[in-house]
Design a protein around this motif. Structure first.
Motif, PDB file in Angstrom:
ATOM      1  N   ILE A  12       0.844  -1.197   0.000  1.00  0.00           N
ATOM      2  CA  ILE A  12       0.000   0.000   0.000  1.00  0.00           C
ATOM      3  C   ILE A  12       0.875   1.240   0.000  1.00  0.00           C
ATOM      4  CG2 ILE A  12      -1.624   1.391   1.368  1.00  0.00           C
ATOM      5  CD1 ILE A  12      -2.935  -1.176   2.259  1.00  0.00           C
ATOM      6  N   GLU A  13       0.539   2.174  -0.860  1.00  0.00           N
ATOM      7  CA  GLU A  13       1.239   3.451  -0.939  1.00  0.00           C
ATOM      8  C   GLU A  13       0.616   4.390   0.091  1.00  0.00           C
ATOM      9  OE1 GLU A  13       1.103   6.467  -4.407  1.00  0.00           O
ATOM     10  OE2 GLU A  13       2.659   4.995  -4.925  1.00  0.00           O
ATOM     11  N   VAL A  14       1.316   4.623   1.191  1.00  0.00           N
ATOM     12  CA  VAL A  14       0.766   5.466   2.249  1.00  0.00           C
ATOM     13  C   VAL A  14       1.135   6.933   2.067  1.00  0.00           C
ATOM     14  CG1 VAL A  14       0.463   3.656   3.976  1.00  0.00           C
ATOM     15  CG2 VAL A  14       2.655   4.837   3.813  1.00  0.00           C
ATOM     16  N   LEU A  15       2.286   7.226   1.478  1.00  0.00           N
ATOM     17  CA  LEU A  15       2.633   8.605   1.125  1.00  0.00           C
ATOM     18  C   LEU A  15       2.481   8.725  -0.381  1.00  0.00           C
ATOM     19  CD1 LEU A  15       5.831   9.239   3.282  1.00  0.00           C
ATOM     20  CD2 LEU A  15       3.492  10.009   3.736  1.00  0.00           C
ATOM     21  N   GLN A  16       1.705   9.716  -0.806  1.00  0.00           N
ATOM     22  CA  GLN A  16       1.366   9.815  -2.214  1.00  0.00           C
ATOM     23  C   GLN A  16       1.636  11.215  -2.749  1.00  0.00           C
ATOM     24  OE1 GLN A  16      -2.793   8.950  -1.780  1.00  0.00           O
ATOM     25  NE2 GLN A  16      -2.441   6.809  -1.283  1.00  0.00           N
ATOM     26  N   ASN A  17       2.218  11.257  -3.952  1.00  0.00           N
ATOM     27  CA  ASN A  17       2.361  12.502  -4.712  1.00  0.00           C
ATOM     28  C   ASN A  17       3.040  13.622  -3.921  1.00  0.00           C
ATOM     29  OD1 ASN A  17       2.023  13.861  -7.166  1.00  0.00           O
ATOM     30  ND2 ASN A  17       0.166  14.870  -6.427  1.00  0.00           N
ATOM     31  N   LEU A  18       4.100  13.299  -3.190  1.00  0.00           N
ATOM     32  CA  LEU A  18       4.812  14.319  -2.420  1.00  0.00           C
ATOM     33  C   LEU A  18       5.693  15.143  -3.350  1.00  0.00           C
ATOM     34  CD1 LEU A  18       5.945  12.229   0.672  1.00  0.00           C
ATOM     35  CD2 LEU A  18       4.012  13.804   0.531  1.00  0.00           C
ATOM     36  N   ARG A  19       5.522  16.455  -3.263  1.00  0.00           N
ATOM     37  CA  ARG A  19       6.313  17.388  -4.077  1.00  0.00           C
ATOM     38  C   ARG A  19       6.886  18.468  -3.168  1.00  0.00           C
ATOM     39  NH1 ARG A  19       5.241  16.409  -9.436  1.00  0.00           N
ATOM     40  NH2 ARG A  19       3.381  15.172  -9.824  1.00  0.00           N
TER      41      ARG A  19
END
Length: 142
Positions: free
Chosen positions: A85-92
């Protein structure tokens, strides 16, 4: 000709000197971390043009919790395994922090996230809904 080359070199050096500091101030969050309770291992790294964090291992099971995403808001995802599971998403990188979303498998919600490197190799993860925020600290995995 030589004066022109020197002038070009000086101009290039001056342009580099006045570039915004944000690019050099960007701090890496890539690494492997343990969540606040030491239950899962999360690997943070590049995914496209952003950063993401995926659960890569269950270290120990939380009492009473299965190893499936049973609390997910989407019923069709409730049978998927926790690992992956991707718990951190789209961090910029934006305004001195990594900003994106954080998924919390404990309640099935996705929240606005602000992520920053902490002291001693830790990762500070803040999840917010409207004005309410909660910050947790993940430790570096051995």
């Amino acid at each position: 000709m030589i004066k022109s080359a020197i002038a070009t070199a000086i101009s290039a050096a001056a342009a580099i000197a006045v570039m915004p500091a944000t690019a050099s101030a960007q701090r890496s969050i890539d690494g492997v971390y343990l969540d606040q309770g030491g239950y899962v291992e999360i690997t943070v790294g590049p995914c496209g043009n952003s950063r993401c964090g995926e659960i890569t291992r269950i270290v120990r099971r939380k009492p009473g919790e299965p190893n499936r995403d049973v609390h997910n808001d989407n019923p069709s995802l409730r049978d998927r395994p926790i690992v992956g599971i991707e718990v951190l998403q789209n961090l910029r990188w934006d305004d001195g922090a990594w900003r994106g979303q954080v998924y919390n498998p404990e309640d099935g919600g996705t929240y606005r996230a602000v992520v920053r490197p902490g002291s001693n190799g830790t990762l500070r993860v803040e999840g917010c809904v409207t004005l309410f925020c909660r910050e947790v600290t993940w430790t570096a995995a051995d």
